[in-house]
Design an enzyme around this catalytic site. Structure first.
Site, PDB file in Angstrom:
ATOM      1  N   ARG A  58      -1.779 -11.274   1.984  1.00 40.23           N
ATOM      2  CA  ARG A  58      -0.769 -11.771   1.013  1.00 40.23           C
ATOM      3  C   ARG A  58       0.576 -12.539   1.735  1.00 40.23           C
ATOM      4  O   ARG A  58       0.994 -13.474   1.199  1.00 40.23           O
ATOM      5  CB  ARG A  58      -0.239 -10.393   0.387  1.00 40.23           C
ATOM      6  CG  ARG A  58      -0.959  -9.874  -0.567  1.00 40.23           C
ATOM      7  CD  ARG A  58      -0.663  -8.624  -1.300  1.00 40.23           C
ATOM      8  NE  ARG A  58       0.452  -9.324  -2.281  1.00 40.23           N
ATOM      9  CZ  ARG A  58       1.412  -8.552  -2.761  1.00 40.23           C
ATOM     10  NH1 ARG A  58       1.665  -7.067  -2.451  1.00 40.23           N
ATOM     11  NH2 ARG A  58       2.348  -8.862  -3.541  1.00 40.23           N
ATOM     12  N   GLN A  88      11.344  -8.373  -8.339  1.00 43.06           N
ATOM     13  CA  GLN A  88      10.260  -7.442  -8.039  1.00 43.06           C
ATOM     14  C   GLN A  88       9.483  -8.217  -6.953  1.00 43.06           C
ATOM     15  O   GLN A  88       8.634  -7.327  -6.294  1.00 43.06           O
ATOM     16  CB  GLN A  88       9.808  -6.791  -9.211  1.00 43.06           C
ATOM     17  CG  GLN A  88      10.709  -6.230 -10.074  1.00 43.06           C
ATOM     18  CD  GLN A  88       9.796  -5.793 -11.484  1.00 43.06           C
ATOM     19  OE1 GLN A  88       9.270  -4.747 -11.611  1.00 43.06           O
ATOM     20  NE2 GLN A  88       9.933  -6.723 -12.406  1.00 43.06           N
ATOM     21  N   ASN A  89       9.339  -9.529  -6.993  1.00 43.77           N
ATOM     22  CA  ASN A  89       8.491 -10.257  -5.902  1.00 43.77           C
ATOM     23  C   ASN A  89       8.910  -9.909  -4.619  1.00 43.77           C
ATOM     24  O   ASN A  89      10.127  -9.876  -4.274  1.00 43.77           O
ATOM     25  CB  ASN A  89       8.510 -11.730  -6.508  1.00 43.77           C
ATOM     26  CG  ASN A  89       8.090 -11.822  -7.941  1.00 43.77           C
ATOM     27  OD1 ASN A  89       7.567 -10.920  -8.426  1.00 43.77           O
ATOM     28  ND2 ASN A  89       8.415 -13.138  -8.450  1.00 43.77           N
ATOM     29  N   VAL A  90       7.779  -9.944  -3.780  1.00 44.40           N
ATOM     30  CA  VAL A  90       8.095  -9.974  -2.334  1.00 44.40           C
ATOM     31  C   VAL A  90       7.701 -11.181  -1.616  1.00 44.40           C
ATOM     32  O   VAL A  90       7.918 -11.309  -0.448  1.00 44.40           O
ATOM     33  CB  VAL A  90       6.819  -8.809  -1.663  1.00 44.40           C
ATOM     34  CG1 VAL A  90       7.619  -7.485  -2.380  1.00 44.40           C
ATOM     35  CG2 VAL A  90       5.710  -9.022  -2.238  1.00 44.40           C
ATOM     36  N   HIS A 106      11.776  -4.850  -4.343  1.00 47.11           N
ATOM     37  CA  HIS A 106      10.376  -4.212  -3.618  1.00 47.11           C
ATOM     38  C   HIS A 106      10.406  -4.551  -2.247  1.00 47.11           C
ATOM     39  O   HIS A 106       9.110  -4.354  -1.784  1.00 47.11           O
ATOM     40  CB  HIS A 106       9.535  -4.341  -4.740  1.00 47.11           C
ATOM     41  CG  HIS A 106       9.649  -3.683  -5.918  1.00 47.11           C
ATOM     42  ND1 HIS A 106       8.668  -4.022  -7.269  1.00 47.11           N
ATOM     43  CD2 HIS A 106      10.487  -2.550  -6.450  1.00 47.11           C
ATOM     44  CE1 HIS A 106       9.275  -3.178  -8.053  1.00 47.11           C
ATOM     45  NE2 HIS A 106      10.178  -2.438  -7.574  1.00 47.11           N
ATOM     46  N   THR A 173       7.494 -10.384 -15.970  1.00 45.40           N
ATOM     47  CA  THR A 173       7.211  -9.069 -15.770  1.00 45.40           C
ATOM     48  C   THR A 173       6.996  -8.462 -16.785  1.00 45.40           C
ATOM     49  O   THR A 173       7.289  -8.365 -18.007  1.00 45.40           O
ATOM     50  CB  THR A 173       8.628  -8.442 -15.141  1.00 45.40           C
ATOM     51  OG1 THR A 173       8.030  -7.016 -14.831  1.00 45.40           O
ATOM     52  CG2 THR A 173       9.756  -8.336 -16.002  1.00 45.40           C
TER      53      THR A 173
HETATM   54  N1  APR Z   1       4.248 -17.374 -17.022  1.00 43.52           N
HETATM   55  C1  APR Z   1       5.117 -16.335 -17.604  1.00 43.52           C
HETATM   56  N2  APR Z   1       4.634 -15.016 -17.438  1.00 43.52           N
HETATM   57  C2  APR Z   1       3.467 -15.008 -16.942  1.00 43.52           C
HETATM   58  C3  APR Z   1       2.717 -15.843 -16.199  1.00 43.52           C
HETATM   59  C4  APR Z   1       3.158 -17.122 -16.406  1.00 43.52           C
HETATM   60  N3  APR Z   1       2.440 -18.232 -15.708  1.00 43.52           N
HETATM   61  N4  APR Z   1       1.563 -15.271 -15.606  1.00 43.52           N
HETATM   62  C5  APR Z   1       1.696 -13.923 -15.961  1.00 43.52           C
HETATM   63  N5  APR Z   1       2.691 -13.601 -16.608  1.00 43.52           N
HETATM   64  C6  APR Z   1       3.285 -12.346 -17.045  1.00 43.52           C
HETATM   65  C7  APR Z   1       2.264 -11.345 -17.458  1.00 43.52           C
HETATM   66  O1  APR Z   1       1.880 -11.668 -19.112  1.00 43.52           O
HETATM   67  C8  APR Z   1       2.928 -10.137 -17.211  1.00 43.52           C
HETATM   68  O2  APR Z   1       3.694  -9.744 -18.480  1.00 43.52           O
HETATM   69  O3  APR Z   1       4.012 -11.693 -16.203  1.00 43.52           O
HETATM   70  C9  APR Z   1       3.788 -10.265 -15.997  1.00 43.52           C
HETATM   71  C10 APR Z   1       3.125  -9.997 -14.873  1.00 43.52           C
HETATM   72  O4  APR Z   1       3.196  -8.334 -14.917  1.00 43.52           O
HETATM   73  P1  APR Z   1       2.888  -7.445 -13.523  1.00 43.52           P
HETATM   74  O5  APR Z   1       1.438  -8.400 -13.126  1.00 43.52           O
HETATM   75  O6  APR Z   1       2.743  -6.188 -13.947  1.00 43.52           O
HETATM   76  O7  APR Z   1       3.677  -7.823 -12.505  1.00 43.52           O
HETATM   77  P2  APR Z   1       5.222  -7.282 -12.421  1.00 43.52           P
HETATM   78  O8  APR Z   1       5.811  -6.750 -13.771  1.00 43.52           O
HETATM   79  O9  APR Z   1       6.022  -7.981 -11.356  1.00 43.52           O
HETATM   80  O10 APR Z   1       4.438  -5.616 -11.406  1.00 43.52           O
HETATM   81  C11 APR Z   1       6.006  -5.087 -11.300  1.00 43.52           C
HETATM   82  O11 APR Z   1       4.500  -3.668 -10.094  1.00 43.52           O
HETATM   83  O12 APR Z   1       2.921  -3.155  -8.558  1.00 43.52           O
HETATM   84  C12 APR Z   1       4.348  -3.145  -8.726  1.00 43.52           C
HETATM   85  O13 APR Z   1       5.761  -3.595  -7.046  1.00 43.52           O
HETATM   86  C13 APR Z   1       4.756  -4.197  -7.969  1.00 43.52           C
HETATM   87  O14 APR Z   1       6.729  -5.487  -8.117  1.00 43.52           O
HETATM   88  C14 APR Z   1       5.485  -5.192  -8.755  1.00 43.52           C
HETATM   89  C15 APR Z   1       5.520  -4.455 -10.064  1.00 43.52           C
END
Ligand code: APR
EC number: 2.3.1.286
Length: 230
Positions: A58, A88-90, A106, A173
């Protein structure tokens, strides 16, 4: 006149169009792997090699990725607002897109740290960590990432920023991981609140939902907010 303050609360969706995987979308990381094995202290204890390989891959991908129009638009807000990005992004795409105040709740792929509480960090950039790579304190180097079940050292600072915000933009998110997800509730009643995502479950109270891709919705909203500041 004092500039208004904006807090951006971002997740993996803001980096999706830069080619980086999200976690919970259909092809997300936690659909391909069990987070318990790769993003928890138990997983690290059981199989550190698998964890190192997961983050090494990653880290290399994140290093190659480029900031997208959403990262750049968020940075452009700094022309007229005090902007704090709470992510929350790394990955480092907010910084590389031009944002100057970024809180990584995170952790960051580009860094490693020892396994002792001293938390001395080492900048890796895109270099891998191998078993046997030791921190100055003699402990095994690990990714400087906050795993499930671990403390989020910057959550209080982030909450303080949200409490002071005049505008909040939540981008990409699922708001499914705490304590990060709780930040949306710290926004002052008077603050302007918007949420950009492809979909949302449980839109937080008072937030305007802007359904769509970050690279389309964020630049449009930023343009509107820059107009309002003129
Ligand atoms: N544009 C806008 N939104 C998007 C796009 C895009 N191109 N692609 C995906 N999404 C949205 C999805 O609909 C979802 O709501 O982004 C969100 C991604 O959600 P997750 O995959 O759960 O990611 P995140 O919320 O950052 O996860 C939080 O979980 O595993 C832990 O530490 C990890 O920081 C992470 C945390």
């Amino acid at each position: 006149m004092k500039k208004q303050t904006i807090v951006i609360l971002s997740g993996a969706g803001v980096s999706a169009e830069s080619g980086l995987s999200t976690y919970r979308d259909s092809n997300g990381l936690w659909k391909q792997h069990a987070w318990q094995d790769l993003a928890s202290p138990e997983g690290w204890r059981k199989n550190p090699q698998a964890v190192l390989e997961f983050y090494n891959e990653r880290r290399a991908l994140a290093w190659q990725a480029q900031p997208n129009a959403a990262h750049r638009a968020i940075a452009a807000l700094e022309q007229a607002y005090d902007v704090v990005v709470v992510t929350q992004n790394v990955d480092a795409l907010h910084e590389r897109g031009g944002s100057t105040q970024v809180i990584h709740l995170h952790g960051e792929l580009a860094y490693a740290r020892g396994t002792s509480p001293a938390r001395r960090r080492r900048l890796l950039e895109d270099r891998p960590i191998a078993l046997g790579d030791l921190c100055e304190d003699g402990t095994q180097l690990r990714p400087d990432i906050v795993w499930f079940g671990e403390d989020v050292p910057l959550i209080a600072d982030a909450a303080e920023e949200v409490r002071r915000a005049d505008r909040i933009l939540v981008v990409g998110t699922s708001l499914s991981v705490y304590p990060a997800a709780s930040l949306v509730g710290y926004a002052p009643r008077h603050a302007v609140k918007a949420l950009v995502s492809l979909e949302v479950e449980g839109l937080p109270h008072g937030y305007r939902f802007l359904r769509g891709k970050a690279t389309e919705m964020v630049p449009a909203l930023v343009e509107q907010w820059l107009q309002e500041a003129r």
